[in-house]
Design a protein around this motif. Sequence first.
Motif, PDB file in Angstrom:
ATOM      1  N   VAL A  32      31.852  -6.190 -52.001  1.00 13.27           N
ATOM      2  CA  VAL A  32      30.670  -6.159 -52.887  1.00 13.27           C
ATOM      3  C   VAL A  32      30.754  -7.374 -53.807  1.00 13.27           C
ATOM      4  CG1 VAL A  32      29.289  -4.762 -54.474  1.00 13.27           C
ATOM      5  CG2 VAL A  32      30.968  -3.655 -53.010  1.00 13.27           C
TER       6      VAL A  32
ATOM      7  N   CYS B  37      18.408  -9.716 -53.957  1.00 11.31           N
ATOM      8  CA  CYS B  37      19.120  -8.480 -53.567  1.00 11.31           C
ATOM      9  C   CYS B  37      18.155  -7.447 -52.993  1.00 11.31           C
ATOM     10  CB  CYS B  37      19.818  -7.856 -54.776  1.00 11.31           C
ATOM     11  SG  CYS B  37      21.300  -8.717 -55.268  1.00 11.31           S
TER      12      CYS B  37
ATOM     13  N   PRO C 183      18.631  -8.659 -47.885  1.00 16.92           N
ATOM     14  CA  PRO C 183      19.386  -7.800 -46.962  1.00 16.92           C
ATOM     15  C   PRO C 183      18.483  -6.751 -46.295  1.00 16.92           C
ATOM     16  CG  PRO C 183      20.465  -7.947 -49.106  1.00 16.92           C
ATOM     17  CD  PRO C 183      19.091  -8.494 -49.272  1.00 16.92           C
TER      18      PRO C 183
ATOM     19  N   GLY D 253      21.697  -4.670 -50.153  1.00 18.47           N
ATOM     20  CA  GLY D 253      21.510  -5.219 -51.499  1.00 18.47           C
ATOM     21  C   GLY D 253      21.320  -4.078 -52.492  1.00 18.47           C
TER      22      GLY D 253
ATOM     23  N   ALA E 185      24.699 -10.507 -46.241  1.00 14.24           N
ATOM     24  CA  ALA E 185      24.848  -9.136 -46.775  1.00 14.24           C
ATOM     25  C   ALA E 185      24.108  -8.120 -45.918  1.00 14.24           C
ATOM     26  CB  ALA E 185      24.330  -9.096 -48.204  1.00 14.24           C
ATOM     27  N   ASP E 186      24.726  -6.950 -45.724  1.00 11.89           N
ATOM     28  CA  ASP E 186      24.080  -5.857 -44.985  1.00 11.89           C
ATOM     29  C   ASP E 186      23.232  -5.004 -45.930  1.00 11.89           C
ATOM     30  OD1 ASP E 186      25.608  -6.431 -42.579  1.00 11.89           O
ATOM     31  OD2 ASP E 186      27.329  -5.669 -43.690  1.00 11.89           O
TER      32      ASP E 186
ATOM     33  N   ARG F  74      29.229  -5.567 -45.910  1.00 14.38           N
ATOM     34  CA  ARG F  74      29.073  -6.565 -46.985  1.00 14.38           C
ATOM     35  C   ARG F  74      27.847  -6.241 -47.829  1.00 14.38           C
ATOM     36  NH1 ARG F  74      29.665 -11.201 -42.628  1.00 14.38           N
ATOM     37  NH2 ARG F  74      28.465  -9.551 -41.666  1.00 14.38           N
ATOM     38  N   ALA F  75      28.025  -6.329 -49.135  1.00 16.81           N
ATOM     39  CA  ALA F  75      26.897  -6.016 -50.027  1.00 16.81           C
ATOM     40  C   ALA F  75      26.816  -7.020 -51.166  1.00 16.81           C
ATOM     41  CB  ALA F  75      27.078  -4.606 -50.592  1.00 16.81           C
ATOM     42  N   VAL F  76      25.598  -7.251 -51.616  1.00 13.84           N
ATOM     43  CA  VAL F  76      25.392  -8.037 -52.836  1.00 13.84           C
ATOM     44  C   VAL F  76      24.757  -7.100 -53.861  1.00 13.84           C
ATOM     45  CG1 VAL F  76      25.216 -10.406 -51.961  1.00 13.84           C
ATOM     46  CG2 VAL F  76      23.239  -8.890 -51.808  1.00 13.84           C
TER      47      VAL F  76
ATOM     48  N   LYS G  49      26.532 -15.487 -49.521  1.00 12.75           N
ATOM     49  CA  LYS G  49      26.738 -14.022 -49.544  1.00 12.75           C
ATOM     50  C   LYS G  49      25.419 -13.289 -49.281  1.00 12.75           C
ATOM     51  CE  LYS G  49      31.102 -14.302 -50.585  1.00 12.75           C
ATOM     52  NZ  LYS G  49      32.108 -13.995 -49.553  1.00 12.75           N
TER      53      LYS G  49
END
Length: 475
Positions: free
Chosen positions: A129, A225, A229, A199, A196-197, A104-106, A192
């Motif tokens: 994402v 961000c 993360p 950013g 998140a893992d 998971r990413a932001v 999110k």
Amino acid sequence: MPTTEFRDASVKALANPELRANFRRAMDGLISKRAELFAQGQDWAPLRALGAAAKLNALANLPVLLEKLEAKLIANGVQVHWAETIDEGNEIVKTIMAKRGAKRAVKGKSMVSEEMHLNHALEAEGIEVIEADLGEYIIQLDHETPSHIIMPAIHKNKKQIAKLMFEKIKNAQYSEDVDEMTALARHVLREKFEHADVGFSGVNFAVVETGTLVLVENEGNGRMCTTVPPVHIAIMGLEKVVERLDQVPALLNLLTRSATGQPVTTYINMITGPRRPGEKDGPEEMHLLILDNGRSRVFADPELRDTLRCIRCGACMNHCPVYTRVGGHTYPGVYPGPIGKILMPQILGIEAAGDLPHASALCEACTEICPVGIPIGDLLVRLRREGARPSHGPIAVKGAGAQGTAREALIWRGWRAVYSAPALYRLTMWGLTRFGRMFPSWLPGLSAWTEVRAKPVFAKQTLHELAERAGISDD
Ligand code: SF4
């Protein structure tokens, strides 16, 4: 997008009154906000000269400065990666994420990540994402690309956004109230950020002297961000370098005033590495991806190199009579407007984007407004020339000559022969003025000439009447 699609897309955009009204309203607002700020005692010319000097200085020493930047960043604990192409860039990001098992990413606002189509590349690997900038989040909900580099959802009005959020966000209540819509997006994004893992962020300026990545934003999502993360991946084009920290204030001043008409942006992030022992926040791991994607080729040409001065303020778009009418989605690639007209033909090549330098009346509004003094008009003319016939630059523009035709070359050769012999020139002009109108309008290459050169009926009558009244012959 093949080049003819740009023409077709322009015709379609011009026939869309809602789109035109959305752009007109937004651009008028930005133009007047910017004008007010620079009228308030802010001395535009010296500030612009400072900004241009900082960028010119960086470009004059770019290869050396990039190496120094890398060394400084490594000393600060940042892992630096170089990508020649967008595929290489995406692979580097995927590898970093795979090592961490990240799913998971932001992502904060980053035009270079748009250039890389990073979201698609990661989604294909099963990675989620989420765009954390409000405008980017809105267009992501609608599976669109940005239509403006600063305000990606500027083509949408309040009603359209309210409808989109109501339809796409689970359990959303319909509301056209801006505060309520913003609160809804914030509610979704907070969750999110928490999970998140990785950013992602862009970079506005990379300062060599201190190894600092400067990032400006208005919403705080960039700060989230880059600090929440456990892994932060910053992405930039190789032209974002600035040599010294004391050169940054002038550039920040120019950027925010030119972009949104703000005297100063809400958040200025100065990032100098991952979390250090004893610090309470910040990522455990930090990476910088430096993308080339054709920029080295641009850099190699002393004239076209000026393209790389751009600080992505978007002011040239806001003032461009073409962009403000057709909007950003008409342009191929992610950078629309005047900067796109000079950058995209060099990155995508003349075959794909060679029409762009012609989509200009050369009014030079962009040149006049550009805060770092890029001679956009001159570069448009140069690229038009490259489209027809490659000039002898150190490295040819990608696809140079792709728009040239044998017929056009023949016409120009004939014109040169006529123009360089005075007697032949006079004879040709004598013949054309007397017999030009006799050319049938279907004659290849001459129909446009005869159409334009023939006096319209109204004008002929008026001239005749005027001549009669004055008692002279109008032959
Ligand atoms: S070309 Fe100049 S005006 Fe246009 S985005 Fe770049 S810096 Fe701003």
